[in-house]
Scaffold this motif. Structure first.
Motif, PDB file in Angstrom:
ATOM      1  N   PHE A   1      45.926  36.736  36.131  1.00  0.00           N
ATOM      2  CA  PHE A   1      45.069  37.093  37.005  1.00  0.00           C
ATOM      3  C   PHE A   1      43.932  35.839  37.134  1.00  0.00           C
ATOM      4  O   PHE A   1      43.418  35.355  36.361  1.00  0.00           O
ATOM      5  CB  PHE A   1      44.254  38.191  36.737  1.00  0.00           C
ATOM      6  CG  PHE A   1      43.212  38.983  37.647  1.00  0.00           C
ATOM      7  CD1 PHE A   1      43.713  39.557  38.421  1.00  0.00           C
ATOM      8  CD2 PHE A   1      41.892  38.787  37.605  1.00  0.00           C
ATOM      9  CE1 PHE A   1      42.985  40.343  39.443  1.00  0.00           C
ATOM     10  CE2 PHE A   1      40.994  39.170  38.586  1.00  0.00           C
ATOM     11  CZ  PHE A   1      41.442  40.264  39.386  1.00  0.00           C
ATOM     12  N   ASN A   2      43.661  35.476  38.543  1.00  0.00           N
ATOM     13  CA  ASN A   2      42.729  34.453  38.880  1.00  0.00           C
ATOM     14  C   ASN A   2      42.995  33.163  38.342  1.00  0.00           C
ATOM     15  O   ASN A   2      42.134  32.379  38.067  1.00  0.00           O
ATOM     16  CB  ASN A   2      41.523  34.910  38.747  1.00  0.00           C
ATOM     17  CG  ASN A   2      40.581  35.723  39.682  1.00  0.00           C
ATOM     18  OD1 ASN A   2      41.340  35.859  40.795  1.00  0.00           O
ATOM     19  ND2 ASN A   2      39.375  36.322  39.291  1.00  0.00           N
ATOM     20  N   GLY A   3      44.271  32.982  38.090  1.00  0.00           N
ATOM     21  CA  GLY A   3      44.735  31.571  37.781  1.00  0.00           C
ATOM     22  C   GLY A   3      44.537  31.044  36.368  1.00  0.00           C
ATOM     23  O   GLY A   3      44.400  29.645  36.062  1.00  0.00           O
TER      24      GLY A   3
ATOM     25  N   ILE B   1      39.988  40.281  29.219  1.00  0.00           N
ATOM     26  CA  ILE B   1      40.981  41.132  28.750  1.00  0.00           C
ATOM     27  C   ILE B   1      42.057  40.908  29.780  1.00  0.00           C
ATOM     28  O   ILE B   1      43.320  41.000  29.436  1.00  0.00           O
ATOM     29  CB  ILE B   1      40.544  42.792  28.992  1.00  0.00           C
ATOM     30  CG1 ILE B   1      39.454  42.957  28.090  1.00  0.00           C
ATOM     31  CG2 ILE B   1      41.680  43.737  28.921  1.00  0.00           C
ATOM     32  CD1 ILE B   1      38.743  44.224  28.155  1.00  0.00           C
ATOM     33  N   LEU B   2      41.930  40.733  31.130  1.00  0.00           N
ATOM     34  CA  LEU B   2      42.944  40.470  32.118  1.00  0.00           C
ATOM     35  C   LEU B   2      43.649  39.387  31.704  1.00  0.00           C
ATOM     36  O   LEU B   2      44.768  38.897  31.943  1.00  0.00           O
ATOM     37  CB  LEU B   2      42.278  40.366  33.447  1.00  0.00           C
ATOM     38  CG  LEU B   2      41.656  41.798  33.699  1.00  0.00           C
ATOM     39  CD1 LEU B   2      41.258  41.729  35.426  1.00  0.00           C
ATOM     40  CD2 LEU B   2      42.884  42.986  33.889  1.00  0.00           C
ATOM     41  N   SER B   3      42.693  38.253  30.937  1.00  0.00           N
ATOM     42  CA  SER B   3      43.398  37.116  30.727  1.00  0.00           C
ATOM     43  C   SER B   3      44.355  36.952  29.611  1.00  0.00           C
ATOM     44  O   SER B   3      45.081  35.977  29.221  1.00  0.00           O
ATOM     45  CB  SER B   3      42.226  35.944  30.591  1.00  0.00           C
ATOM     46  OG  SER B   3      41.519  35.555  31.890  1.00  0.00           O
ATOM     47  N   SER B   4      44.108  38.116  28.840  1.00  0.00           N
ATOM     48  CA  SER B   4      45.237  38.101  27.726  1.00  0.00           C
ATOM     49  C   SER B   4      46.606  38.792  28.001  1.00  0.00           C
ATOM     50  O   SER B   4      47.444  39.054  27.224  1.00  0.00           O
ATOM     51  CB  SER B   4      44.355  39.170  26.557  1.00  0.00           C
ATOM     52  OG  SER B   4      44.321  40.412  26.791  1.00  0.00           O
TER      53      SER B   4
ATOM     54  N   GLY C   1      41.178  49.336  34.101  1.00  0.00           N
ATOM     55  CA  GLY C   1      41.480  49.687  35.393  1.00  0.00           C
ATOM     56  C   GLY C   1      40.553  51.048  35.823  1.00  0.00           C
ATOM     57  O   GLY C   1      40.387  51.154  37.165  1.00  0.00           O
ATOM     58  N   VAL C   2      39.950  51.759  34.823  1.00  0.00           N
ATOM     59  CA  VAL C   2      39.318  53.001  35.436  1.00  0.00           C
ATOM     60  C   VAL C   2      37.856  52.596  35.167  1.00  0.00           C
ATOM     61  O   VAL C   2      37.060  53.564  35.566  1.00  0.00           O
ATOM     62  CB  VAL C   2      39.698  54.106  34.547  1.00  0.00           C
ATOM     63  CG1 VAL C   2      40.934  54.467  34.512  1.00  0.00           C
ATOM     64  CG2 VAL C   2      39.460  53.859  33.096  1.00  0.00           C
TER      65      VAL C   2
ATOM     66  N   GLU D   1      45.204  46.973  41.125  1.00  0.00           N
ATOM     67  CA  GLU D   1      46.436  46.888  41.454  1.00  0.00           C
ATOM     68  C   GLU D   1      47.362  45.938  40.258  1.00  0.00           C
ATOM     69  O   GLU D   1      48.229  46.167  40.061  1.00  0.00           O
ATOM     70  CB  GLU D   1      46.653  46.067  42.804  1.00  0.00           C
ATOM     71  CG  GLU D   1      46.288  47.083  44.127  1.00  0.00           C
ATOM     72  CD  GLU D   1      46.493  46.177  45.249  1.00  0.00           C
ATOM     73  OE1 GLU D   1      46.781  45.013  45.195  1.00  0.00           O
ATOM     74  OE2 GLU D   1      46.109  46.724  46.388  1.00  0.00           O
ATOM     75  N   PHE D   2      46.703  44.684  39.676  1.00  0.00           N
ATOM     76  CA  PHE D   2      46.999  44.183  38.848  1.00  0.00           C
ATOM     77  C   PHE D   2      47.383  44.769  37.574  1.00  0.00           C
ATOM     78  O   PHE D   2      48.368  44.556  36.718  1.00  0.00           O
ATOM     79  CB  PHE D   2      45.975  42.768  38.450  1.00  0.00           C
ATOM     80  CG  PHE D   2      46.205  41.943  37.366  1.00  0.00           C
ATOM     81  CD1 PHE D   2      47.228  41.032  37.695  1.00  0.00           C
ATOM     82  CD2 PHE D   2      45.865  42.252  36.038  1.00  0.00           C
ATOM     83  CE1 PHE D   2      47.454  40.199  36.494  1.00  0.00           C
ATOM     84  CE2 PHE D   2      46.148  41.444  35.104  1.00  0.00           C
ATOM     85  CZ  PHE D   2      47.326  40.441  35.403  1.00  0.00           C
TER      86      PHE D   2
END
Length: 568
Positions: free
Chosen positions: A390-392, A458-461, A508-509, A519-520
């Motif tokens: 996510f986001n490179g 968290i998204l980077s993990s 997400g929530v 969406e990711f």
């Protein structure tokens, strides 16, 4: 029963769909066109195993009948000797078979409680005509062996560094207490459920369900005996039954079943008393149960049971300098107390709530800035496109467990700063305004930035949890047995997906999430369900699409830990 014909060399997906496969080493063209990960190919030259029990018995009886007929015709005087010898041989064979049956689990135990006399049939090894295997022949592991191995691979063995997995204490329990029947059945249940997905054999779910129900029945029997009910193996059985709900749960109600097992584990903790705090294993298992129960408590604005709070405080006093993971868990326990006090009306003054929340967030910040070796992570920036990045950018941690601990800290900081922002917003909008100093405005902005930063981390993990290497490709792990093909296993241990599901769902929530983030999250939760076979991930993906909390948390009463019986 396997076919005697030469097996197809196509990938598992093409064979399941009965489509032509070009068998490209990097992944077949059919899978690329369908935009799915090619599951790989079977190893050529594998031995084909067929259950020849009936044929072997029939041939043996026919051969014995011919012998008797021949001897009777040529030398009828020796018939009695022949009968005696044959009877003795048969008795010896039966005795040997009986001894073998009593020393191990019968494959038919997967389907029923009682094993028939012919449970252990013969296995005929058939070599393919074009097989490159010329000298060495080895028996493949049985279905139950595979189930046990798959469980260990997914939840016990460390693969990426010193990964602890869910159940790194299994070896200690096996060495000190042995694996009881209920624990063995629970392990087989989870292993068979996992194998049914990787082997694309839905029928194995019936076997898994049988072992699950068997474990429940044996567990209820164990709980009738006070000495047995407080054993480490009993507590571990309950934890593994909770994992089964996660792997097989395809409805929202699976969360309720999972919570029932966690509440039951808390009951056992209470029965075990303070004696469990004297051993490292006892403290470790208590912390694991408390960690799961805290997820339940936080989302239901409930406090931990009193005995768990007391035990955790005692453990805290045993450490001169607490481990960062335990320090985070203690902050989580304090936050659950704060939430419960607010929910019950004990605490309602805005300044006091704000002060307590800021104090807890400060503790978590201190933990994150003073970490022991091994807790550091590297941030990698990339231009390559991937559904997992996510986001490179993404993070590289020592192992999955360290990544989970970081995400637990981040989720807690998000919740604390959500509370801080909520209190400040109400104070800003009240008449007259409750918070007028510019420091409150600065704090509101700081809390917003903290939430967004923790969410991005968290998204980077995600890449590490789902096994993506620095090259952007999925890095397969080593199988537990050399005789296994890689296609028998998921691309990474299931602990990766298990550790990621809750933090992903929470992001997400979250109110601060954008549609792009949702969406990711949905895409990667779906991947965990599709590829790793953790069905509960599909349920979570559906909740994120609806931007919904866990419904059963709103319906269920606050945690009670009194019942000592399990239902399947």
């Amino acid at each position: 029963m396997a076919s005697g014909r030469k097996p197809s060399g196509g990938c598992h997906a093409c064979r399941a769909r009965k489509t032509r496969c070009d068998k490209v080493p990097e992944g077949c063209t059919q899978c690329k066109k369908a935009k799915r990960i090619c599951p790989g190919y079977r190893v050529e030259g594998e031995l084909v195993f067929r259950d020849e029990s009936t044929n072997v018995v029939r041939k043996f009886k026919a051969k014995e009948a011919r012998k008797k007929a021949l001897v009777f015709k040529e030398d009828p005087i020796d018939l009695d000797k022949l009968d005696t010898s044959s009877s003795s041989s048969s008795s010896s064979s039966s005795s040997s078979s009986s001894s073998s049956s009593s020393s191990s689990d019968s494959p038919s135990d997967i389907f029923s409680d009682t094993a028939s006399e012919n449970s252990f049939g013969s296995l005929e090894i058939v070599r393919q005509d074009d097989s490159p295997l010329a000298v060495t022949y080895t028996l493949a592991p049985t279905l139950e062996d595979r189930a046990m191995g798959i469980f260990v691979y997914n939840y016990v063995i460390g693969v990426n560094g010193p990964t602890k997995g869910h159940l790194d204490n299994l070896n200690d329990i096996a060495a000190s207490q042995g694996l009881g029947d209920s624990l063995m059945s629970s392990i087989k249940a989870v292993g068979l459920a996992a194998y049914s997905h990787t082997a694309r054999a839905p029928s194995l779910l019936h076997n898994a369900r049988f072992q699950y129900m068997k474990a429940i029945r044996l567990l209820n029997s164990t709980l009738q005996e006070p000495e047995q009910s407080i054993k480490d193996s009993t507590l571990l059985t309950i934890q593994i039954l909770g994992i089964y709900e996660t792997v097989t749960g395809c409805k929202v109600s699976c969360f309720k079943d999972w919570m029932a097992h966690i509440d039951g584990a808390a009951t056992i903790i209470k029965m075990r008393g303070r004696g469990q705090l004297q051993s490292i294993l006892g403290r470790k298992m208590l912390i694991q149960v408390t960690s799961n129960l805290l997820i339940n408590c936080l989302h239901r604005s409930a406090r931990l049971p009193k005995h768990l709070r007391e035990y955790m405080t005692v453990i805290m006093g045993m450490w001169e300098k607490p481990d960062p993971a335990f320090g985070t868990q203690m902050c989580m326990m304090e936050f659950s107390e704060l939430r419960a006090d607010m929910h019950e009306g004990i605490l309602h003054e805005p300044h006091e709530i704000l002060s307590k929340a800021l104090e807890l967030d400060g503790k978590l910040l201190t933990i994150s800035l003073n970490l022991p070796p091994g807790w550091e992570y590297e941030t990698v920036f990339t231009d390559s496109e991937s559904d997992a990045v996510f986001n490179g950018k993404y993070h590289v941690y020592t192992d999955h467990w360290i990544a989970l601990m970081w995400n637990s800290l981040r989720c807690l900081r998000i919740q604390l700063n959500q509370l801080i922002r909520s209190v400040l917003l109400k104070g800003f909008s009240s008449t007259p305004p409750l918070f007028t100093d510019h420091s409150y405005t600065a704090q509101f902005q700081l809390s917003t930035e903290t939430m967004l930063s923790a969410q991005a981390d968290i998204l980077s993990s995600v890449p590490q949890h789902i096994g993506m290497s620095r090259s952007g490709r999925y890095a397969p792990s080593n199988p537990p047995f050399q005789s296994w093909s890689q296609s028998d296993l998921p691309p990474i241990p299931m602990i990766g997906g298990s550790f990621l599901m809750w933090p992903l769902w929470f992001v997400g929530v979250n109110d601060a999430s954008t549609e792009e983030i949702r969406e990711f999250v949905v895409k990667n939760l779906t991947w965990i369900g599709d590829v790793l076979g953790i069905r509960q991930a599909h349920v979570m993906a559906g909740l994120v699409k609806k931007n919904s909390d866990i419904p059963v948390w709103k319906e269920a009463p606050k945690p009670k830990v009194e019942s000592l019986s399990w239902e399947g």
